[in-house]
Scaffold this active site. Structure first.
Site, short mmCIF file in Angstrom:
data_model
loop_
_atom_site.label_atom_id
_atom_site.label_comp_id
_atom_site.label_asym_id
_atom_site.label_seq_id
_atom_site.Cartn_x
_atom_site.Cartn_y
_atom_site.Cartn_z
CD GLU A 1 0.93 -5.53 2.09
OE1 GLU A 1 0.06 -6.03 2.81
OE2 GLU A 1 1.06 -4.30 1.93
CG ASP B 1 3.29 -16.29 -6.13
OD1 ASP B 1 3.09 -15.08 -5.87
OD2 ASP B 1 3.89 -16.68 -7.14
CG ASP C 1 -0.14 0.13 2.53
OD1 ASP C 1 0.92 -0.52 2.66
OD2 ASP C 1 -0.55 0.89 3.43
CG HIS D 1 -1.45 -7.32 -1.41
ND1 HIS D 1 -2.69 -7.34 -2.01
CD2 HIS D 1 -1.45 -6.22 -0.61
CE1 HIS D 1 -3.41 -6.32 -1.58
NE2 HIS D 1 -2.67 -5.61 -0.73
O1 9MR Z 1 3.16 -6.25 9.30
C1 9MR Z 1 1.91 -6.02 9.94
C2 9MR Z 1 1.51 -7.27 10.65
O2 9MR Z 1 2.43 -7.56 11.68
C3 9MR Z 1 0.10 -7.12 11.21
O3 9MR Z 1 -0.32 -8.34 11.74
C4 9MR Z 1 -0.85 -6.68 10.09
C5 9MR Z 1 -2.27 -6.47 10.55
O4 9MR Z 1 -2.34 -5.41 11.42
O5 9MR Z 1 -0.38 -5.48 9.50
C6 9MR Z 1 0.87 -5.60 8.91
O6 9MR Z 1 1.24 -4.39 8.40
C7 9MR Z 1 0.59 -3.93 7.23
C8 9MR Z 1 0.18 -2.51 7.51
O7 9MR Z 1 -0.81 -2.48 8.47
C9 9MR Z 1 -0.22 -1.76 6.26
N1 9MR Z 1 0.77 -1.88 5.24
C10 9MR Z 1 1.08 -3.25 4.90
C11 9MR Z 1 1.60 -3.97 6.09
C12 9MR Z 1 2.03 -5.39 5.74
O8 9MR Z 1 1.00 -6.25 5.48
#
Ligand code: 9MR
Ligand code: ZN
Length: 827
Positions: A721, A712, A360, A669
């Protein structure tokens, strides 16, 4: 068989199937597909729904409402009851749905159910694409009455295969914009979606054979320990294995297959083959007498990781925000250049710059600090590894590119600090995640969310690091960072606890926390290290009895404090604090080591959560630090195993770094990759996550064993992601692997007497001042207070002797004559 082709075929197949994303089925669809393949006949249909009769609730079924519609579902007398309060304006104002149904092209399906309503009304029933154009694969308009009717439709799936289809009952307004229907209830029962004939389905590309021989797919440094994993029963793997040179086809090594370990988390039996003796540079693969399909090719050589290493750093350049990224394949235009509004105010500030966090485009301080710290730690491990020719705009400026890249982030972080209070805003993003577009297409208002103490402490720590790392490169910038760090510290002192949680209306990343003690512990260590001011060391010690002393995660950062203390200048270290840091770090290392030595793939974790690849790389960093302060255990070898895991030696048989290894993610992602429909290389994906936290994982990994919960697929944001702070520990881990970590100096605080002195500092108080001049005069008049070890540092003009000329030289220095240097002039 050439497995790579299978993968590519899969990509092409599925790329056509989504308009929003390109998804690749991998191993764990294989499970789903295999069930289907074995039994799809009219007599023995394959049921796709897990809850068909509502005898024990409405599990798996859900509602969606829009345009003013509202409804609730419940189970009533073994039926699903949809209580509709308002239908809204649109036919999909109220939807009842069931998600993730694998629909294969040319498959023959039977869709049947019983339905009624306590008022006469129209509804639509269908199976459709969930996203893109929402095309329906089967559709039926129905006139409902209170008398249950049975609907039974057989149809052939004509569209491209869609593994994520949705069954939908549109129960909104039958007439667009028509009148409300009043409260009513729709009853549904005995819903089935069955595959009844798959004889015409071409499953090619959906069944990916599981590799039987697993290695690090990129390869090994010559002196690394090398172990292949073989999986299957004793008969299936054989007794001996062969390492074959892929060019000459000659077997260069024959070894014994040992083991036979039940690997519960991967649901397989694992065997091992040690081929550490093979050291000669070259390309190889491994076979056994029984496993006919050889391992993927891998390399041995001093340079095997060089390209992956550079790409892992360069990836950060591609994540740059607020500027044009000039890369012919993966670049983008200027993005997010407008000012951002401070949440719930009219105030706007400039917070342009920095890196997009992940797949994102949000920019968040907490994970940014981790990324900065990892990269600076990596650089400190071995500056020689970092070149000035990565191809970023600053390449060739005589400053290592990694420091230019980190500075790009630091400059943004500085903008996120409230200059009056010193507090640091937690994050900046739009209200919601954008569609799968390039960053310049995200045009919604940027919102800066409130200050938090976790962000402020993380910021403080990274700015203190920045001061140290940049002070010999750009003193002015370094000083600015230190001032910012000090002001952040001031804010922390005044604000005991401002833990962040996303405001309700903001849906982007949270990076929330439960405690900021670990962040403060880290900040204190870095501030002491940067300034030598013992007030910070005291603060550091004040957290010694807390739980804040471990972790290299974004949420638990205590181990950064330990690393900071353990690797700082010996002269600054003091016994008590050193012991606190050392025992905390070794405790974490011991856990990692024990796990690594007992899990079949040598991986240092035993449960897999979101971003497990980061946790694994973090463990590698901890183990490498342990190796620097204690050489009594095999930390280094265990650290290398973490890298082997990430590069392919894992139950998924995948290298998790995009573009590197024979099989690596092609559908991450990651919005730029999705929008460009080509995968950016050099990104570490999150990896295995057995909590199944996205629709693709839920749909395709339901039956996968925990250690294989990875897919994947671009929709799988919880396994596939990418983020800046997953790449950064990989860079640090790699830097350690590429460096000989053997302790070069005796670890621990310096003993009195072995202290390296400073010219002119004759009383050893780390300052050069008038007192020292007095000591020199006393010495010259025969009244010396200077010990043997200090005398050398009295020769301030570096003439080889201590005499009256030193006194004149010293005086001139103290009069702030900038041309005067104390001691030998550095080359
Ligand atoms: O890396 C983060 C993970 O530890 C959490 O469990 C998750 C849900 O809160 O969020 C991940 O971080 C994401 C972030 O909130 C938004 N950008 C992408 C991140 C990676 O998925
Ligand atoms: Zn941007």
């Amino acid at each position: 068989m050439n497995k790579f082709c299978v993968k590519v075929a899969a990509l092409c197949l599925s790329a056509a199937m989504f308009t929003s994303a390109f998804a690749v089925p991998s191993l764990w669809n294989a499970g789903t597909v295999a069930d289907v393949v074995s039994a799809a006949t009219e007599e023995e249909p394959v049921e796709l729904l897990k809850n068909t009769d509502f005898e024990s609730g409405t599990k798996k079924w859900a509602t969606y409402t829009a345009s003013g519609g509202s409804a609730k579902i419940s189970a009533e007398d073994g039926k699903l009851a949809l209580k509709v309060a308002t239908v809204g304006k649109l036919n999909y104002g109220v939807q009842l749905y069931y998600d993730i149904l694998p629909m294969y092209q040319n498959g023959v399906y039977r869709f049947r159910f019983d339905i009624s309503s306590d008022i006469d009304r129209k509804v639509e029933a269908m199976v459709q694409q969930n996203g893109g154009k929402y095309q329906s694969y089967v559709w039926k308009g129905l006139e409902l009455t209170s008398e249950p009717q049975t609907v039974d439709i057989t149809f052939t799936m004509k569209a491209e295969t869609d593994q994520f289809a949705r069954m939908v009952f549109n129960c909104g307004n039958p007439e667009e914009g028509g009148p409300e229907l009043g409260e009513h209830t729709i009853y549904l029962d005995n819903v089935h979606l069955e595959l009844i004939d798959d004889s015409k389905v071409d499953y090619t590309g959906f069944i990916v054979e599981e590799e039987k021989i697993i290695t690090n797919q990129i390869g090994y440094l010559p002196d690394m320990a090398k172990t292949a994993v073989f999986r299957g029963s004793a008969e299936e793997v054989g007794k001996e294995f062969y390492v074959v040179n892929s060019e000459t086809k000659k077997t260069v090594y024959t070894g014994e297959i040992t083991g036979g370990v039940e690997n519960a988390s991967a649901d397989e039996v694992d065997w091992y083959g040690d081929f550490s003796e093979v050291k000669e540079a070259g390309k190889y693969y491994i076979t056994t007498d029984v496993i006919t399909d050889p391992s993927y090719e891998f390399s041995i050589g001093e340079d095997v990781y060089d390209k992956a290493f550079d790409a892992s750093v360069y990836m950060l350049y591609l994540q740059r925000c607020g500027c044009e990224v000039a890369d012919k394949d993966y670049g983008h235009d200027v993005c997010h250049a407008s000012e951002a509004v401070i949440y719930k105010t009219d105030e706007k500030i400039d917070v342009t710059g920095g890196w997009h966090d992940a797949g994102d485009y949000g920019r968040y301080i907490v994970p940014a600090a981790k990324t900065v710290a990892d990269l600076l730690i990596a650089y400190e491990k071995n500056p020689e590894l970092f070149g000035d020719d990565l191809g970023i705009p600053e390449s060739g400026n005589k400053i290592p590119d990694v420091l230019d890249e980190v500075r790009y982030e630091l400059e943004w972080m500085l903008k996120m600090q409230n200059k009056e209070t010193g507090g640091v805003y937690h994050k900046v993003s739009c209200e919601n995640f954008p569609g799968y577009v390039l960053p310049e297409k995200e045009k919604d208002t940027l919102i800066v969310t409130p200050v938090s103490t976790t962000a402020t402490a993380d910021f403080c720590a990274s700015m203190a690091m920045a001061y140290e790392w940049y002070k010999d490169i750009d003193k002015e910038f370094a000083d600015k960072c230190l001032v910012a760090a000090e002001s952040a510290w001031g804010f922390l002192e005044k604000n005991p606890d401002l833990i962040f949680a996303n405001p309700k209306d903001i849906k982007t990343g949270d990076y929330g926390d439960k405690s900021d003690v670990d962040e403060r512990y880290w900040a204190a260590a870095q501030m002491y290290r940067a300034t030598g001011d013992t007030k910070y060391e005291e603060a550091f010690l004040s957290y010694a009895g807390t739980k804040g002393k471990s972790g290299l995660d974004w949420s638990t950062v205590g181990a950064y404090g330990n690393i900071a203390y353990l690797t700082m200048d010996k002269e600054l270290q003091h016994e008590e604090a050193y012991e606190v840091a050392k025992s905390a770090l070794l405790k974490e290392a011991a856990t990692a080591l024990k796990t690594a030595e007992t899990t079949p793939y040598g991986v240092a974790i035993s449960s897999y959560a979101w971003g497990s690849n980061m946790t694994i790389a973090n463990c590698g960093m901890i183990l490498q630090t342990a190796a620097m302060i204690d050489d009594s255990a095999d930390y280094k070898k265990a650290a290398n195993e973490q890298l082997n895991y990430l590069f392919g030696k894992n139950p998924c048989g995948t290298s998790f770094l995009t573009g590197y290894g024979t099989v690596s993610p092609v559908a991450p992602h990651h919005r730029p990759s999705m929008a460009l429909e080509k995968c950016v290389p050099g990104m570490l994906v999150g990896g295995v996550n057995s909590n199944l936290e996205d629709p693709a994982a839920l749909g395709l990994l339901e039956d996968a064993p925990p250690a294989k919960c990875f897919i994947d697929n671009a929709e799988s944001y919880s396994t596939n992601e990418i983020t800046i702070y997953w790449n950064s520990p990989l860079v640090a881990l790699l830097a350690g692997v590429l460096t000989d970590d053997a302790p070069s100096v005796e670890p621990g605080p310096s003993e009195p007497g072995d202290k390296e002195g400073t010219y002119g500092d004759l009383d050893n108080n780390d300052k050069v001042e008038l007192t020292d001049l007095t000591l020199l005069s006393l010495h010259l008049i025969g009244d010396s207070l200077l010990g043997e070890d200090v005398l050398k540092y009295a020769d301030v003009n570096a003439s080889g002797k201590v005499d009256i000329a030193d006194l004149a030289h010293f005086k001139q220095y103290l009069s702030k004559d900038e041309t005067v240097v104390l001691g030998p002039v550095a080359e």
